[in-house]
Design an enzyme around this catalytic site. Structure first.
Site, PDB file in Angstrom:
ATOM      1  N   CYS A 266       0.821  -1.229   0.000  1.00 39.21           N
ATOM      2  CA  CYS A 266       0.000   0.000   0.000  1.00 39.21           C
ATOM      3  C   CYS A 266       0.847   1.267   0.000  1.00 39.21           C
ATOM      4  O   CYS A 266       0.438   2.301  -0.541  1.00 39.21           O
ATOM      5  CB  CYS A 266      -0.882   0.063   1.245  1.00 39.21           C
ATOM      6  SG  CYS A 266      -1.308  -1.502   1.966  1.00 39.21           S
TER       7      CYS A 266
ATOM      8  N   ASP B  86      -3.369  -2.718   7.707  1.00 37.16           N
ATOM      9  CA  ASP B  86      -4.291  -3.707   8.267  1.00 37.16           C
ATOM     10  C   ASP B  86      -4.087  -5.105   7.709  1.00 37.16           C
ATOM     11  O   ASP B  86      -4.306  -6.092   8.415  1.00 37.16           O
ATOM     12  CB  ASP B  86      -5.735  -3.253   8.023  1.00 37.16           C
ATOM     13  CG  ASP B  86      -6.080  -2.017   8.840  1.00 37.16           C
ATOM     14  OD1 ASP B  86      -5.181  -1.500   9.518  1.00 37.16           O
ATOM     15  OD2 ASP B  86      -7.239  -1.573   8.806  1.00 37.16           O
TER      16      ASP B  86
ATOM     17  N   CYS C 144      -2.715   3.253   2.910  1.00 35.95           N
ATOM     18  CA  CYS C 144      -3.496   2.217   3.596  1.00 35.95           C
ATOM     19  C   CYS C 144      -4.566   2.834   4.494  1.00 35.95           C
ATOM     20  O   CYS C 144      -4.458   3.967   4.927  1.00 35.95           O
ATOM     21  CB  CYS C 144      -2.581   1.301   4.396  1.00 35.95           C
ATOM     22  SG  CYS C 144      -3.473  -0.142   4.998  1.00 35.95           S
ATOM     23  N   ASP C 145      -5.545   2.004   4.815  1.00 36.99           N
ATOM     24  CA  ASP C 145      -6.804   2.385   5.455  1.00 36.99           C
ATOM     25  C   ASP C 145      -6.781   3.617   6.360  1.00 36.99           C
ATOM     26  O   ASP C 145      -7.404   4.627   6.078  1.00 36.99           O
ATOM     27  CB  ASP C 145      -7.315   1.203   6.298  1.00 36.99           C
ATOM     28  CG  ASP C 145      -7.598  -0.016   5.451  1.00 36.99           C
ATOM     29  OD1 ASP C 145      -7.260   0.005   4.260  1.00 36.99           O
ATOM     30  OD2 ASP C 145      -8.148  -0.991   5.972  1.00 36.99           O
ATOM     31  N   LYS C 146      -6.090   3.537   7.506  1.00 33.11           N
ATOM     32  CA  LYS C 146      -6.184   4.609   8.507  1.00 33.11           C
ATOM     33  C   LYS C 146      -5.352   5.825   8.126  1.00 33.11           C
ATOM     34  O   LYS C 146      -5.554   6.915   8.647  1.00 33.11           O
ATOM     35  CB  LYS C 146      -5.729   4.113   9.894  1.00 33.11           C
ATOM     36  CG  LYS C 146      -6.419   2.868  10.368  1.00 33.11           C
ATOM     37  CD  LYS C 146      -7.924   2.958  10.255  1.00 33.11           C
ATOM     38  CE  LYS C 146      -8.585   1.604  10.391  1.00 33.11           C
ATOM     39  NZ  LYS C 146      -8.215   0.601   9.395  1.00 33.11           N
TER      40      LYS C 146
ATOM     41  N   CYS D 185      -5.379  -2.428  -1.171  1.00 36.32           N
ATOM     42  CA  CYS D 185      -6.370  -3.449  -1.540  1.00 36.32           C
ATOM     43  C   CYS D 185      -7.305  -2.957  -2.636  1.00 36.32           C
ATOM     44  O   CYS D 185      -7.810  -1.836  -2.574  1.00 36.32           O
ATOM     45  CB  CYS D 185      -7.202  -3.831  -0.321  1.00 36.32           C
ATOM     46  SG  CYS D 185      -6.239  -4.473   1.038  1.00 36.32           S
TER      47      CYS D 185
ATOM     48  N   GLU E  24     -10.328  -4.888  13.785  1.00 40.90           N
ATOM     49  CA  GLU E  24     -11.174  -5.425  12.728  1.00 40.90           C
ATOM     50  C   GLU E  24     -11.171  -6.950  12.819  1.00 40.90           C
ATOM     51  O   GLU E  24     -10.186  -7.544  13.250  1.00 40.90           O
ATOM     52  CB  GLU E  24     -10.659  -5.001  11.348  1.00 40.90           C
ATOM     53  CG  GLU E  24     -10.823  -3.511  11.098  1.00 40.90           C
ATOM     54  CD  GLU E  24     -10.346  -3.094   9.719  1.00 40.90           C
ATOM     55  OE1 GLU E  24      -9.747  -3.929   9.010  1.00 40.90           O
ATOM     56  OE2 GLU E  24     -10.571  -1.933   9.352  1.00 40.90           O
TER      57      GLU E  24
ATOM     58  N   SER F  93     -13.524  -5.268   8.753  1.00 42.82           N
ATOM     59  CA  SER F  93     -12.755  -4.792   7.610  1.00 42.82           C
ATOM     60  C   SER F  93     -13.701  -4.400   6.492  1.00 42.82           C
ATOM     61  O   SER F  93     -14.802  -4.936   6.366  1.00 42.82           O
ATOM     62  CB  SER F  93     -11.833  -5.910   7.117  1.00 42.82           C
ATOM     63  OG  SER F  93     -11.370  -5.634   5.823  1.00 42.82           O
TER      64      SER F  93
END
Length: 577
Positions: free
Chosen positions: A56, A88, A129-131, A201, A453, A479
């Protein structure tokens, strides 16, 4: 803006570059190869979450260099710095997941401190990435500086036996393997081919959901989030973002001129119509808090409820981020929302133009394959819905994208677990029954700590073919890659004495995503009786360090699980000091 000719009267960098008293500061700048013209120009922080933890983030370093070219071309002086990321995909399914949500605050805090300490005038932030996406955008809104956000781009889909793959397929394959439906050799082949490039992702999991938010809310240039990470065309968006931030400085357009109540509503619409991650229900209120705007989980879910779902993306649908990009990306999605009168067109964007002006320039139309027309949606209501009831007085959230209406109502006896590991072990050993509601508690922001998650557990259930035959509820998170009837963000959390702390095996629980109900068949008196006997929160081993600090400070999930009072309490704006 001419080279070396900026008026710094109202810019923070005057504190480190202007006047005889700043000679020591300028000596440091000369030491790094800057010249007199560079020092006289606006200083732009170029922040990335680059690291070698996961694909990521691996391309962010390259893209930052392109941003700097854009800043320089528009007569600014870029100053690159990095912050952390907890990815994650690596943190999932073990104790490391506790660090994930707390990393969002660490990112926002560290970017804020770097900007303040060095008196930068504007911010271009890159995240993968996510956060790291909401964390970076939160720092922009908190500082209220001219800001442009850039997503690092998605991973290319893997390919096996003629089918596209994402990391979700690998998580679900673990369940298939446990069920005896996949051999060691087949699993080894899958894990080697599922993730073939740099990038986050590929499904509409949290990273791509928040990337879509960055465009919809106006902090990113239109269509900048879509191209996969390996595409060289990403560098053109990076150059353009560097140029754009200089335009924002000149026009004094700041992050809170862009992030308003209306733009938050636009962002929530895009999450709903793309079947985005439930985590947006956490991150949008957190971003709102940084701007001092009341916009909680219930506000987000109200918008989700009356927004059609018409973009067919994994995990509920068929396609990945690359397919959405090739179909025209977020701009075409927003054009469809506009046709239904569901977009506020007067919101400002990072380009200096309004959303309406931006959409007027978009020629693409819905392809009716990835992006359906808004008149002919996949479902009439959003892919994510909010729930409320005597189990969740402060709300809960569930992704229903890809589920039929009859699958959106579930009543069954509770099977209570005190943490995720216990649940995963029970699932692995098949120590649960069809028709049960698995309750996973003590996983909230404070009680976890860290609000983990549960993808390992939900993917194992899906892999066992039980994803639609049981339901899950938790005060933790799911998730963006989770599918099945999985309810997260149940509030108040168990550690704060919420009703989820009082549930017992066999209690009959009803989840109704059509009416928005999450309730247990107990009277108020029975719940009050149990509350009186409750022994308090589960003891934690995280009694010092960053996670202890986070657990002490973190607030309600409904308000975004933030760790400070936000703009409502601020007594100064950084830019105006």
């Amino acid at each position: 803006m001419l080279k070396g000719k900026a008026d710094k009267t109202n810019l923070p960098s005057r504190h480190v570059t202007v006047g005889p008293s700043r000679a020591p500061h300028r000596s440091y700048l000369y030491a790094m190869g800057l010249d007199e013209d560079d020092i006289a120009q606006p200083f732009v922080g170029v922040a990335t979450c680059w690291n070698e933890a996961a694909p990521c983030n691996i391309s962010l370093n390259r893209q930052a260099q392109a941003v700097k070219l854009g800043v320089k071309a528009a007569n600014g002086t870029p100053r690159e710095f990095t912050t952390i990321t907890v990815t994650d995909g690596i943190a999932m399914g073990h104790e490391g997941m506790r660090a994930s949500l707390a990393s969002r605050e660490a990112i926002a805090d560290s970017v804020e401190l770097t900007m303040r300490g060095h008196c930068y005038d504007a911010l271009v932030g890159l995240a993968g990435c996510d956060k790291s996406l909401p964390g970076m955008m939160m720092s922009m809104i908190r500082l209220n500086v001219p800001s442009v956000f850039i997503y690092g781009g998605s991973i290319l889909p893997g390919r096996l036996n003629g089918k596209d793959l994402t990391v979700q397929d690998v998580f679900e394959a673990v369940g298939q393997h446990q069920a005896g439906n996949m051999s060691d050799a087949e699993l080894e082949v899958l894990e080697r081919v599922a993730c073939p490039s740099a990038g986050a992702c590929g499904g509409q999991f949290t990273a791509n959901t928040m990337a879509c938010v960055s465009e919809a809310i106006g902090l990113a240039l239109m269509n900048s989030s879509g191209a996969p990470a390996p595409y060289e065309s990403r560098d053109q968006y990076s150059v353009a973002s560097g140029e754009a931030v200089m335009n924002l400085i000149e026009k004094n357009i700041r992050a809170r001129d862009i992030v308003t109540r209306k733009s938050l509503e636009n962002a929530a619409r895009v999450v709903a119509c793309t079947g985005g991650s439930t985590n947006a229900g956490l991150h949008l209120p957190a971003m709102a808090a940084e701007a001092g705007i009341d916009f909680d989980l219930f506000d987000v879910c109200d918008i989700f409820r009356d927004t059609p779902y018409f973009v067919d993306l994994k995990p509920g649908g068929q396609y990945v981020a690359k397919d959405l990009y090739e179909a025209g990306g977020v701009p075409v999605v927003m054009k469809e929302l506009r046709k239904a009168g569901l977009i506020h067109e007067d919101c400002m964007t990072a380009s200096g133009r309004t959303i309406g002006e931006e959409l007027d320039m978009i020629k693409g139309e819905a392809d009716n394959r990835v992006i359906y027309s808004v008149e002919n949606p996949i479902t009439k209501t959003g892919g994510v819905v909010g729930l409320k009831g005597n189990v969740a007085p402060e709300g809960a959230i569930v992704k229903v994208a890809g589920m039929d209406e009859e699958q959106q109502v579930f009543t069954g006896p509770a099977r209570v677990f005190e943490c995720e590991e216990d649940t995963f072990e029970a699932v692995k050993a098949r120590q649960y029954k069809e028709g049960e509601v698995l309750v996973i508690r003590n996983e909230g922001p404070s009680g976890g700590p860290g609000m983990r998650e549960m993808l390992a557990t939900t993917a194992a259930l899906s892999g066992q073919g039980m994803g639609k035959k049981v339901a899950l509820i938790t005060d933790g998170r799911f998730s963006g890659a989770t599918r099945g009837f999985c309810v997260g963000h149940v509030g108040p959390e168990a550690a704060h004495g919420g009703p989820i702390a009082l549930l017992e095996d066999g209690d009959m629980i009803t989840i109704n995503a059509i009416t928005g109900e999450l309730s247990v068949d107990l009277t108020d008196e029975a719940l009050a009786e149990r509350k009186a006997k409750w022994k308090g929160p589960k003891e934690t081993i995280y009694a010092s360090g960053a996670l202890w600090k986070y657990a002490q400070l973190v607030g309600s999930t409904r308000l975004g699980a933030v760790t400070h009072p936000g703009a409502k309490n601020e007594k100064h704006i950084y830019m105006d000091l």
